[in-house]
Design a protein around this motif. Structure first.
Motif, PDB file in Angstrom:
ATOM      1  N   ALA A   1      48.275 -27.859   2.378  1.00 23.25           N
ATOM      2  CA  ALA A   1      48.407 -28.994   3.297  1.00 23.25           C
ATOM      3  C   ALA A   1      48.627 -28.436   4.690  1.00 23.25           C
ATOM      4  O   ALA A   1      49.340 -27.450   4.868  1.00 23.25           O
ATOM      5  CB  ALA A   1      49.585 -29.870   2.896  1.00 23.25           C
ATOM      6  N   VAL A   2      48.010 -29.067   5.680  1.00 21.82           N
ATOM      7  CA  VAL A   2      48.146 -28.627   7.065  1.00 21.82           C
ATOM      8  C   VAL A   2      48.594 -29.805   7.915  1.00 21.82           C
ATOM      9  O   VAL A   2      47.946 -30.857   7.902  1.00 21.82           O
ATOM     10  CB  VAL A   2      46.812 -28.057   7.613  1.00 21.82           C
ATOM     11  N   ALA A   3      49.708 -29.640   8.618  1.00 22.27           N
ATOM     12  CA  ALA A   3      50.209 -30.677   9.522  1.00 22.27           C
ATOM     13  C   ALA A   3      50.577 -30.023  10.846  1.00 22.27           C
ATOM     14  O   ALA A   3      51.048 -28.887  10.880  1.00 22.27           O
ATOM     15  CB  ALA A   3      51.420 -31.381   8.935  1.00 22.27           C
ATOM     16  N   THR A   4      50.354 -30.758  11.923  1.00 21.88           N
ATOM     17  CA  THR A   4      50.680 -30.270  13.257  1.00 21.88           C
ATOM     18  C   THR A   4      51.612 -31.266  13.930  1.00 21.88           C
ATOM     19  O   THR A   4      51.374 -32.470  13.880  1.00 21.88           O
ATOM     20  CB  THR A   4      49.395 -30.110  14.096  1.00 21.88           C
TER      21      THR A   4
ATOM     22  N   THR B   1      48.331 -34.773   9.827  1.00 20.69           N
ATOM     23  CA  THR B   1      47.654 -33.805   8.974  1.00 20.69           C
ATOM     24  C   THR B   1      46.231 -33.602   9.469  1.00 20.69           C
ATOM     25  O   THR B   1      45.661 -34.462  10.137  1.00 20.69           O
ATOM     26  CB  THR B   1      47.631 -34.272   7.508  1.00 20.69           C
ATOM     27  N   ASP B   2      45.677 -32.458   9.123  1.00 16.63           N
ATOM     28  CA  ASP B   2      44.329 -32.115   9.582  1.00 16.63           C
ATOM     29  C   ASP B   2      43.256 -33.028   8.996  1.00 16.63           C
ATOM     30  O   ASP B   2      42.194 -33.191   9.583  1.00 16.63           O
ATOM     31  CB  ASP B   2      44.012 -30.653   9.285  1.00 16.63           C
ATOM     32  N   ASP B   3      43.538 -33.664   7.846  1.00 15.71           N
ATOM     33  CA  ASP B   3      42.545 -34.548   7.225  1.00 15.71           C
ATOM     34  C   ASP B   3      42.660 -35.992   7.708  1.00 15.71           C
ATOM     35  O   ASP B   3      41.899 -36.861   7.285  1.00 15.71           O
ATOM     36  CB  ASP B   3      42.637 -34.492   5.703  1.00 15.71           C
TER      37      ASP B   3
ATOM     38  N   ASP C   1      49.474 -39.676   9.960  1.00 12.34           N
ATOM     39  CA  ASP C   1      49.607 -39.604  11.415  1.00 12.34           C
ATOM     40  C   ASP C   1      50.799 -40.476  11.789  1.00 12.34           C
ATOM     41  O   ASP C   1      50.702 -41.703  11.751  1.00 12.34           O
ATOM     42  CB  ASP C   1      48.325 -40.092  12.097  1.00 12.34           C
TER      43      ASP C   1
END
Length: 139
Positions: A12-15, A26-28, A32
């Motif tokens: 999982a990727v979150a910024t 998240t990148d997907d 948000d």
């Protein structure tokens, strides 16, 4: 034993932008959120906060681990719920978290529930990641 990069099944990727008073996504695009400190910490409390996100992830992960253990033990956990309470407090010169995990398992007796919860705590990835780093109480 730590897992190796070659063993990773999902990432999982979150910024985050502006830390506790901004946004996390998240990148997907599936997540948000506006993040704000809770009112107790001087924030507006209008968004969610990292402790709520951690509690949500930990409770979901623990429920999954409880399901794994229940299948192994042939126990009926239908209708069960797991609640994670995540507290933030002062820890020396900084801050730390404390967690209380409670499970409601209506179709088993108290002794069986206790055994299932302890075994789930052994296999849950969140429990493994936090073991020895924070206080986690089981109920």
């Amino acid at each position: 034993m730590p897992i190796q990069q070659s063993d990773v099944l999902y990432t999982a990727v979150a910024t985050a932008e502006n830390g506790r008073d901004g946004r996390v996504a998240t990148d997907d695009g599936r997540l948000d959120l506006v993040v704000n400190p809770p009112e107790e910490l001087g924030g507006s409390g209008t968004g969610t906060n990292p402790e709520q996100l951690f509690a949500a992830g930990y409770s979901a992960c623990f429920q999954g681990a409880l399901g794994v253990v229940a299948r192994q033990e042939k126990a009926d956990i239908s209708g069960s719920t797991v609640t994670a309470k995540v507290g933030l407090g002062k820890n020396g010169d900084g801050f730390g978290i404390i967690v209380e995990i409670s499970a409601h398992i209506p179709n088993v007796d108290a002794e069986t529930a206790g055994v299932l919860i302890k075994k789930a705590h052994e296999v849950c990835p969140y429990s493994k990641a936090t073991r020895g780093n924070i206080t986690v109480t089981l109920a």
